[in-house]
Design a protein around this motif. Structure first.
Motif, PDB file in Angstrom:
ATOM      1  N   GLU A   3       0.768  -1.221   0.010  1.00  0.00           N
ATOM      2  CA  GLU A   3      -0.028   0.004  -0.059  1.00  0.00           C
ATOM      3  C   GLU A   3       0.840   1.277  -0.120  1.00  0.00           C
ATOM      4  N   GLY A   4       0.574   2.221  -0.912  1.00  0.00           N
ATOM      5  CA  GLY A   4       1.384   3.304  -1.016  1.00  0.00           C
ATOM      6  C   GLY A   4       2.396   3.312  -1.795  1.00  0.00           C
ATOM      7  N   LEU A   5       2.908   2.062  -2.202  1.00  0.00           N
ATOM      8  CA  LEU A   5       4.296   1.941  -2.942  1.00  0.00           C
ATOM      9  C   LEU A   5       4.114   1.603  -4.503  1.00  0.00           C
ATOM     10  N   PRO A   6       2.947   0.606  -4.914  1.00  0.00           N
ATOM     11  CA  PRO A   6       2.626   0.445  -6.189  1.00  0.00           C
ATOM     12  C   PRO A   6       2.287   1.752  -7.072  1.00  0.00           C
ATOM     13  N   PRO A   7       2.081   1.619  -8.538  1.00  0.00           N
ATOM     14  CA  PRO A   7       1.687   2.562  -9.289  1.00  0.00           C
ATOM     15  C   PRO A   7       0.172   2.604  -8.685  1.00  0.00           C
ATOM     16  N   HIS A   8      -0.531   3.829  -8.932  1.00  0.00           N
ATOM     17  CA  HIS A   8      -1.899   4.006  -8.391  1.00  0.00           C
ATOM     18  C   HIS A   8      -2.803   3.159  -9.282  1.00  0.00           C
ATOM     19  N   ARG A   9      -2.366   2.856 -10.500  1.00  0.00           N
ATOM     20  CA  ARG A   9      -3.325   1.944 -11.483  1.00  0.00           C
ATOM     21  C   ARG A   9      -2.543   0.902 -11.800  1.00  0.00           C
ATOM     22  N   PRO A  10      -2.217  -0.154 -10.993  1.00  0.00           N
ATOM     23  CA  PRO A  10      -1.454  -1.253 -11.677  1.00  0.00           C
ATOM     24  C   PRO A  10      -2.287  -2.081 -12.424  1.00  0.00           C
ATOM     25  N   HIS A 139      -0.334  -1.473   5.658  1.00  0.00           N
ATOM     26  CA  HIS A 139       1.007  -1.753   5.412  1.00  0.00           C
ATOM     27  C   HIS A 139       1.843  -1.235   6.423  1.00  0.00           C
ATOM     28  N   GLY A 140       3.097  -1.789   6.515  1.00  0.00           N
ATOM     29  CA  GLY A 140       3.957  -1.591   7.477  1.00  0.00           C
ATOM     30  C   GLY A 140       4.589   0.083   7.647  1.00  0.00           C
ATOM     31  N   THR A 141       4.508   0.437   6.164  1.00  0.00           N
ATOM     32  CA  THR A 141       5.108   1.873   6.074  1.00  0.00           C
ATOM     33  C   THR A 141       4.207   2.733   6.782  1.00  0.00           C
ATOM     34  N   THR A 142       2.992   2.789   6.377  1.00  0.00           N
ATOM     35  CA  THR A 142       1.888   3.664   6.908  1.00  0.00           C
ATOM     36  C   THR A 142       1.871   3.367   8.226  1.00  0.00           C
ATOM     37  N   LEU A 143       1.584   2.197   8.806  1.00  0.00           N
ATOM     38  CA  LEU A 143       1.575   1.968  10.289  1.00  0.00           C
ATOM     39  C   LEU A 143       2.571   2.532  11.155  1.00  0.00           C
ATOM     40  N   PHE A 232       6.098  14.430   6.616  1.00  0.00           N
ATOM     41  CA  PHE A 232       5.883  12.925   6.391  1.00  0.00           C
ATOM     42  C   PHE A 232       6.544  12.637   4.845  1.00  0.00           C
ATOM     43  N   ALA A 233       7.091  11.533   4.738  1.00  0.00           N
ATOM     44  CA  ALA A 233       7.504  11.397   3.177  1.00  0.00           C
ATOM     45  C   ALA A 233       7.580   9.791   3.217  1.00  0.00           C
ATOM     46  N   ASN A 234       6.370   9.128   2.761  1.00  0.00           N
ATOM     47  CA  ASN A 234       6.314   7.717   2.956  1.00  0.00           C
ATOM     48  C   ASN A 234       6.318   7.293   1.114  1.00  0.00           C
ATOM     49  N   SER A 260       9.584   6.788   5.325  1.00  0.00           N
ATOM     50  CA  SER A 260       9.364   5.534   5.273  1.00  0.00           C
ATOM     51  C   SER A 260       9.061   5.013   3.590  1.00  0.00           C
ATOM     52  N   GLY A 261       9.019   3.812   3.562  1.00  0.00           N
ATOM     53  CA  GLY A 261       8.916   3.191   2.050  1.00  0.00           C
ATOM     54  C   GLY A 261      10.110   2.601   2.232  1.00  0.00           C
ATOM     55  N   LEU A 262      10.860   2.305   3.050  1.00  0.00           N
ATOM     56  CA  LEU A 262      12.214   1.455   3.051  1.00  0.00           C
ATOM     57  C   LEU A 262      12.313   0.350   3.547  1.00  0.00           C
TER      58      LEU A 262
END
Length: 304
Positions: A3-10, A139-143, A232-234, A260-262
């Motif tokens: 969540e938050g990482l893939p393209p918005h329209r995969p 997802h772990g990044t947002t949490l 914030f920069a996730n 995050s996102g790492l």
């Protein structure tokens, strides 16, 4: 679900099972080869504790032969077992909704409409429905970012908050819910901004959200030197490194960056980049292999 990482329209996904070293190597390889706004790659440890699952999401149909040849030096003939399939938008939305369970971080509760009865009297609930943009909070990044926000709110009441790469808006909503003051949030994807605006209205936060469309802080709302108490920069490691000069420039003298996102192997490189901008690691959290970093200006940094 990522969540938050893939393209918005995969539209397409690659999946394969392998060992940890190969999964991490392919994550780096594919991440370097493809545009991060069009493709996202992640690796997850399977339940058996030995096997790893690689997933790559693509906004457009990938060249399967090229990708198999690309990863063959890493996994050998196992490249032929990589599974490519199409993601139907309707199926994605339905699967996202089915997978959305209430997620708690302090008083924050992220939930779908079907779980409104999970809200307690003192909760700060945020209702999110998966739609055309990713972002459901589990997802772990947002949490990790939510938990970092909870910690910061125990220390002080920030006056100015910025959410870069807001997606569906969860982090901005959480800050606005807690502070009842305006929060700036932006995304380079116009569809994400539209989704965030709709979600803000759903949560009664329209008056508190000031949204912009644009990369990083390239907008009059966000490009304000030393303005924000929390930024914030996730997003992902590469854009976090690229955005370091502009992100650090807008953090207030006593403010924090929550990144995050790492995956864990990204941490050292990101920290090195931000140390050169005068920031040190105050806290680090890891959830399901995803790291969240809280950075402050100056001082000596503990090792990650």
């Amino acid at each position: 679900m990522i969540e938050g990482l893939p393209p918005h329209r995969p539209t397409h996904i690659l999946r394969m099972l392998t060992d940890e070293a190969s999964a991490r190597a392919m994550t780096d390889l594919l991440g370097e080869m493809f545009d991060p706004t069009e493709t996202a790659v992640a690796a997850f440890e399977a339940e058996d504790g030995v096997t790893w699952r690689l997933e790559a999401y693509f906004a457009d149909a990938p060249d399967e032969g090229f990708i198999r040849d690309l990863i063959r030096p890493v996994v050998g003939d196992a490249a032929d077992t990589a599974e490519f399939r199409t993601i139907e938008q309707q199926d994605w939305v339905r699967a996202s909704l089915e997978g959305l369970k209430p997620v708690r971080a302090g008083r924050f509760l992220i939930h779908g409409a079907h779980d409104r009865d999970a809200v307690r009297a003192n909760d700060l609930p945020i209702e999110i429905e998966a739609a055309l943009a990713f972002g459901t909070g589990h997802h772990g990044t947002t949490l990790g970012c939510l938990r970092a926000l909870v910690d910061e709110l125990k220390r002080r009441r920030p006056a100015h908050v910025l959410d870069v790469g807001t997606g569906t808006g969860i982090l901005a909503f959480a800050a606005a819910k807690a502070l009842r003051s305006p929060v700036i949030a932006g995304d380079l994807d116009g569809e994400a901004v539209t989704t965030a605006r709709e979600n803000a209205r759903l949560n009664g936060l329209g008056p508190y959200l000031r949204l912009y469309e644009g990369p990083g802080v390239r907008h009059a709302l966000a490009d304000r030197p030393r303005r924000f108490d929390i930024v914030f920069a996730n997003i992902l490691a590469r854009p976090l490194k690229r955005l370091a000069p502009s992100l650090t420039a807008v953090v207030a003298p006593n403010g924090v960056l929550i990144l995050s996102g790492l995956i864990e192997r990204d941490v050292a490189g990101v920290l090195s980049t931000y140390r050169h901008r005068g920031f040190h690691l105050a806290r680090k959290g890891v959830i399901e292999g995803w790291a969240t970093l809280v950075l402050r200006r100056g001082g000596a940094a503990p090792r990650p």
